[in-house]
Motif scaffolding. Structure first.
Motif, mmCIF file in Angstrom:
data_model
loop_
_atom_site.group_PDB
_atom_site.id
_atom_site.type_symbol
_atom_site.label_atom_id
_atom_site.label_comp_id
_atom_site.label_asym_id
_atom_site.label_seq_id
_atom_site.Cartn_x
_atom_site.Cartn_y
_atom_site.Cartn_z
ATOM 1 N N UNK A 31 0.835 -1.206 0.000
ATOM 2 C CA UNK A 31 0.000 0.000 0.000
ATOM 3 C C UNK A 31 0.869 1.256 0.000
ATOM 4 N N UNK A 32 1.901 1.261 0.811
ATOM 5 C CA UNK A 32 2.781 2.438 0.891
ATOM 6 C C UNK A 32 3.526 2.651 -0.432
ATOM 7 N N UNK A 33 4.001 1.571 -1.029
ATOM 8 C CA UNK A 33 4.752 1.684 -2.287
ATOM 9 C C UNK A 33 3.850 2.163 -3.428
ATOM 10 N N UNK A 34 2.637 1.613 -3.529
ATOM 11 C CA UNK A 34 1.723 2.017 -4.599
ATOM 12 C C UNK A 34 1.163 3.417 -4.377
ATOM 13 N N UNK A 35 1.030 3.821 -3.124
ATOM 14 C CA UNK A 35 0.520 5.171 -2.819
ATOM 15 C C UNK A 35 1.436 6.246 -3.400
ATOM 16 N N UNK A 36 2.703 5.927 -3.573
ATOM 17 C CA UNK A 36 3.651 6.898 -4.138
ATOM 18 C C UNK A 36 3.287 7.286 -5.564
ATOM 19 N N UNK A 37 2.532 6.422 -6.267
ATOM 20 C CA UNK A 37 2.077 6.784 -7.616
ATOM 21 C C UNK A 37 0.560 6.986 -7.647
ATOM 22 N N UNK A 38 -0.043 7.107 -6.468
ATOM 23 C CA UNK A 38 -1.465 7.418 -6.388
ATOM 24 C C UNK A 38 -2.408 6.251 -6.609
ATOM 25 N N UNK A 39 -1.919 5.026 -6.431
ATOM 26 C CA UNK A 39 -2.761 3.844 -6.616
ATOM 27 C C UNK A 39 -2.939 3.092 -5.311
ATOM 28 N N UNK A 40 -4.011 2.312 -5.264
ATOM 29 C CA UNK A 40 -4.182 1.318 -4.208
ATOM 30 C C UNK A 40 -3.898 -0.042 -4.831
ATOM 31 N N UNK A 41 -3.735 -1.050 -3.990
ATOM 32 C CA UNK A 41 -3.515 -2.406 -4.503
ATOM 33 C C UNK A 41 -4.722 -2.851 -5.335
ATOM 34 N N UNK A 42 -5.925 -2.458 -4.915
ATOM 35 C CA UNK A 42 -7.126 -2.831 -5.668
ATOM 36 C C UNK A 42 -7.136 -2.169 -7.046
ATOM 37 N N UNK A 43 -6.738 -0.910 -7.102
ATOM 38 C CA UNK A 43 -6.685 -0.223 -8.399
ATOM 39 C C UNK A 43 -5.688 -0.921 -9.322
ATOM 40 N N UNK A 76 -10.581 4.914 -10.532
ATOM 41 C CA UNK A 76 -9.805 4.757 -11.769
ATOM 42 C C UNK A 76 -10.327 5.673 -12.866
ATOM 43 N N UNK A 77 -11.657 5.799 -12.968
ATOM 44 C CA UNK A 77 -12.249 6.704 -13.969
ATOM 45 C C UNK A 77 -11.888 8.149 -13.662
ATOM 46 N N UNK A 78 -12.003 8.509 -12.399
ATOM 47 C CA UNK A 78 -11.696 9.886 -11.999
ATOM 48 C C UNK A 78 -10.247 10.252 -12.313
ATOM 49 N N UNK A 79 -9.351 9.271 -12.185
ATOM 50 C CA UNK A 79 -7.930 9.497 -12.469
ATOM 51 C C UNK A 79 -7.610 9.384 -13.957
ATOM 52 N N UNK A 80 -8.618 9.035 -14.774
ATOM 53 C CA UNK A 80 -8.392 8.900 -16.212
ATOM 54 C C UNK A 80 -7.646 7.634 -16.599
ATOM 55 N N UNK A 81 -7.694 6.614 -15.729
ATOM 56 C CA UNK A 81 -6.938 5.387 -15.980
ATOM 57 C C UNK A 81 -7.782 4.266 -16.580
ATOM 58 N N UNK A 82 -9.103 4.353 -16.414
ATOM 59 C CA UNK A 82 -9.999 3.323 -16.949
ATOM 60 C C UNK A 82 -11.374 3.939 -17.163
ATOM 61 N N UNK A 83 -12.187 3.232 -17.937
ATOM 62 C CA UNK A 83 -13.566 3.698 -18.154
ATOM 63 C C UNK A 83 -14.479 2.508 -18.378
ATOM 64 N N UNK A 84 -15.741 2.718 -18.034
ATOM 65 C CA UNK A 84 -16.761 1.694 -18.264
ATOM 66 C C UNK A 84 -17.232 1.846 -19.710
ATOM 67 N N UNK A 85 -17.274 0.711 -20.415
ATOM 68 C CA UNK A 85 -17.716 0.725 -21.817
ATOM 69 C C UNK A 85 -18.621 -0.474 -22.060
ATOM 70 N N UNK A 102 -14.676 -2.956 -18.154
ATOM 71 C CA UNK A 102 -13.765 -1.918 -17.689
ATOM 72 C C UNK A 102 -12.614 -1.881 -18.693
ATOM 73 N N UNK A 103 -12.523 -0.764 -19.393
ATOM 74 C CA UNK A 103 -11.472 -0.596 -20.396
ATOM 75 C C UNK A 103 -10.390 0.320 -19.824
ATOM 76 N N UNK A 104 -9.153 -0.085 -19.975
ATOM 77 C CA UNK A 104 -8.020 0.689 -19.475
ATOM 78 C C UNK A 104 -7.602 1.694 -20.548
ATOM 79 N N UNK A 105 -7.405 2.930 -20.137
ATOM 80 C CA UNK A 105 -6.968 3.974 -21.061
ATOM 81 C C UNK A 105 -5.470 3.811 -21.339
#
Length: 162
Positions: free
Chosen positions: A29-41, A76-85, A96-99
């Protein structure tokens, strides 16, 4: 006469697995938080990149309930990383489509995840790493593959404030 606690006849496997899993999750969690992600994301991005998958399929792969999955995809959508299609194979289903940016971030997050795992294994002597992984894979594929049906959800004990 004072009652005595029963003597332990086996190592406390529950504690060992739970503690190491908990510490590994906090480091991840700490390592991924450095790039603004959670493990789930991270999990959703990687599994959505593998093939076209619905939100329900991704939730199952990531062991997430419906509410957690919705919150994760919203982030993920809010961050522009994925979208529902709409699905290309079933117009009733949404995938869930990844940008392009999400794919770039997933590449970066996978390197972080691999590094956290590598560091954990590097703390063991080299000859013990393969043994641990082989034994854990045997447990996951065998005796501990499927949880018992439990009508009461198992809750983790709350940590006391220090």
């Amino acid at each position: 006469m004072t009652a005595m606690a029963p003597g332990r006849t086996q190592p406390d496997l529950s504690f060992l697995l739970d503690h190491t899993g908990h510490v590994l999750r906090t480091r991840m969690a700490a390592a991924l938080a450095e790039i603004g992600l959670t493990a789930r994301m991270h999990c959703v991005l990687v599994h959505a990149l593998e093939e076209e998958r619905t939100q329900i399929q991704l939730a199952e792969l990531g062991d997430m309930d419906k509410t957690t999955m919705v919150v994760t995809v919203d982030a993920l959508e809010e961050a522009g990383l994925a979208e529902r299609r709409p699905s290309t194979t079933d117009r009733r289903a949404r995938i869930i489509a990844v940008t392009d940016e999400g794919a770039r971030v997933a590449e970066q997050s996978q390197k972080i995840v691999d590094g956290v795992h590598r560091d954990a294994l590097a703390s063991l002597p080299e000859d013990e790493r393969e043994v641990l992984l082989r034994a854990m894979n045997r447990l996951v594929a065998g005796h501990l593959a499927v949880p018992d049906a439990n009508p009461q959800p198992i809750r983790r004990a709350r940590q006391r404030a220090k």
